[in-house]
Design an enzyme around this catalytic site. Structure first.
Site, PDB file in Angstrom:
ATOM      1  N   ASP A 106      80.513 -34.564  25.673  1.00  0.00           N
ATOM      2  CA  ASP A 106      81.705 -33.830  25.219  1.00  0.00           C
ATOM      3  C   ASP A 106      82.621 -34.733  24.411  1.00  0.00           C
ATOM      4  O   ASP A 106      82.919 -35.859  24.831  1.00  0.00           O
ATOM      5  CB  ASP A 106      82.501 -33.333  26.439  1.00  0.00           C
ATOM      6  CG  ASP A 106      82.267 -31.874  26.738  1.00  0.00           C
ATOM      7  OD1 ASP A 106      81.807 -31.132  25.841  1.00  0.00           O
ATOM      8  OD2 ASP A 106      82.542 -31.467  27.886  1.00  0.00           O
ATOM      9  N   GLU A 205      81.042 -19.742  27.839  1.00  0.00           N
ATOM     10  CA  GLU A 205      81.630 -19.913  29.177  1.00  0.00           C
ATOM     11  C   GLU A 205      82.622 -18.799  29.509  1.00  0.00           C
ATOM     12  O   GLU A 205      83.482 -18.441  28.676  1.00  0.00           O
ATOM     13  CB  GLU A 205      82.366 -21.270  29.266  1.00  0.00           C
ATOM     14  CG  GLU A 205      83.085 -21.437  30.614  1.00  0.00           C
ATOM     15  CD  GLU A 205      83.570 -22.841  30.908  1.00  0.00           C
ATOM     16  OE1 GLU A 205      83.350 -23.751  30.096  1.00  0.00           O
ATOM     17  OE2 GLU A 205      84.173 -23.009  31.992  1.00  0.00           O
TER      18      GLU A 205
HETATM   19  O1  KIV Z   1      82.901 -30.120  30.719  1.00  0.00           O
HETATM   20  C1  KIV Z   1      81.940 -29.458  31.171  1.00  0.00           C
HETATM   21  O2  KIV Z   1      81.368 -29.749  32.206  1.00  0.00           O
HETATM   22  C2  KIV Z   1      81.518 -28.290  30.395  1.00  0.00           C
HETATM   23  C3  KIV Z   1      80.557 -27.356  31.045  1.00  0.00           C
HETATM   24  C4  KIV Z   1      81.187 -26.621  32.130  1.00  0.00           C
HETATM   25  C5  KIV Z   1      79.908 -26.450  30.062  1.00  0.00           C
HETATM   26  O3  KIV Z   1      81.961 -28.106  29.313  1.00  0.00           O
END
Ligand code: KIV
Length: 287
Positions: A106, A205
């Site tokens: 991310d 989501e």
């Molecule tokens: O940050 C995370 O774990 C996510 C998932 C829930 C898709 O973005």
């Protein structure tokens, strides 16, 4: 160089070496879109540490180093407070602990939104310093130029629409999205925009189920649902949620274990034995 891998516990408990395996690739994941000659559901879990990555890796196609680590590992109240340094440290650990899965990291809040160039610099640093294969970013149509910019420059992007936790302050909470027709139309448009811009997969989501189905039918990349629909091309959960590490169980989570209770019981057993001077025993002593 030897191609025979054995379990090497000589150096550290953190370095078991598995049988040789080839890591999956982003194009291999793209081919898993249902109805495109693929269709085998894509399995993704979050992972934040090397040891958990080792345990999950044989069972997953993708390991997501989600910014949910802010809440899960660091006890933060939102993902907004997660830093790039946290993501890089945990991302590198998960790459070290995995051999088969595609690792996706991310991009944290505030490190990619202001321009495609800023996103490229952040994403390039993440891939360079972790060895991961792809990044994930949140946002729909407004992020489509950034998705295109990264994808055209060799950075595979997983997009994320619907409930986008980094926008919690604007959304006002973590409730499911798409409850009005107008919001459904907006999220569908968001999904099409990032898919047309070249994301290789799309996390959907916290949306009402028919919307997740409509998105999955509308886009050409695999959709990965969380609180979305069984019709998505794959599923993801936060690993600590599905292992039963937390008391709070959101509707979209199934607990596949009750690790919190088991850890608590083990700690109580240890504490009792130490207090009764029953541990260590002869078996743990050096003579
Ligand atoms: O940050 C995370 O774990 C996510 C998932 C829930 C898709 O973005």
């Amino acid at each position: 160089m030897s191609t025979t891998f054995t379990l090497d516990t000589a150096t550290s408990r953190a370095h078991p070496v598995p049988e040789p395996v080839r890591r999956l690739t982003v194009p291999a994941i793209q081919k898993r879109k249902a109805g495109k000659g693929g269709g085998e559901p894509v399995v993704m879990l979050t992972a934040y540490t090397a040891r958990m990555a080792q345990l999950l890796d044989p069972h997953c196609d993708l390991l997501l180093v989600g910014d949910s680590l802010g809440q899960v590992i660091y006890g933060l109240d939102t993902t907004v407070k997660v830093s790039l340094e946290m993501m890089i440290a945990h991302g590198a650990a998960v790459v070290r602990g995995s051999y088969r899965s595609v690792v996706v990291i991310d991009l944290p809040f505030g490190t990619y939104e202001d321009s495609p160039e800023a996103a490229f610099r952040t994403a390039a640093r993440v891939l360079r310093e972790t060895g991961a294969a792809a990044v994930k970013l949140e946002g729909g149509a407004v992020m489509a130029p950034t998705v295109r910019f990264l994808a055209e420059r060799g950075i595979p992007v997983m997009a994320h629409v619907g409930l986008t936790p980094q926008a919690v302050n604007a959304l006002g909470g973590y409730g499911a999205r798409g409850r009005s027709e107008a919001e459904q139309a907006k999220i569908l448009n968001d999904a099409k925009a990032v898919a047309d811009a070249g994301c290789f997969a799309l996390v959907v989501e916290g949306v009402v189920e028919p919307l997740a189905v409509a998105i999955t039918e509308a886009v050409s990349c695999p959709t990965i649902g969380i609180g979305a629909s069984a019709a998505c091309d794959g599923q993801v959960l936060v690993v600590d949620d599905m292992l039963g590490m937390f008391e709070r169980v959101p509707r979209f989570v199934e607990r596949f274990d009750d690790l919190a209770a088991r850890i608590s019981a083990a700690a109580a057993e240890y504490a009792g034995r130490v207090r009764r001077r029953e541990f260590p025993t002869e078996a743990q002593l050096y003579r």
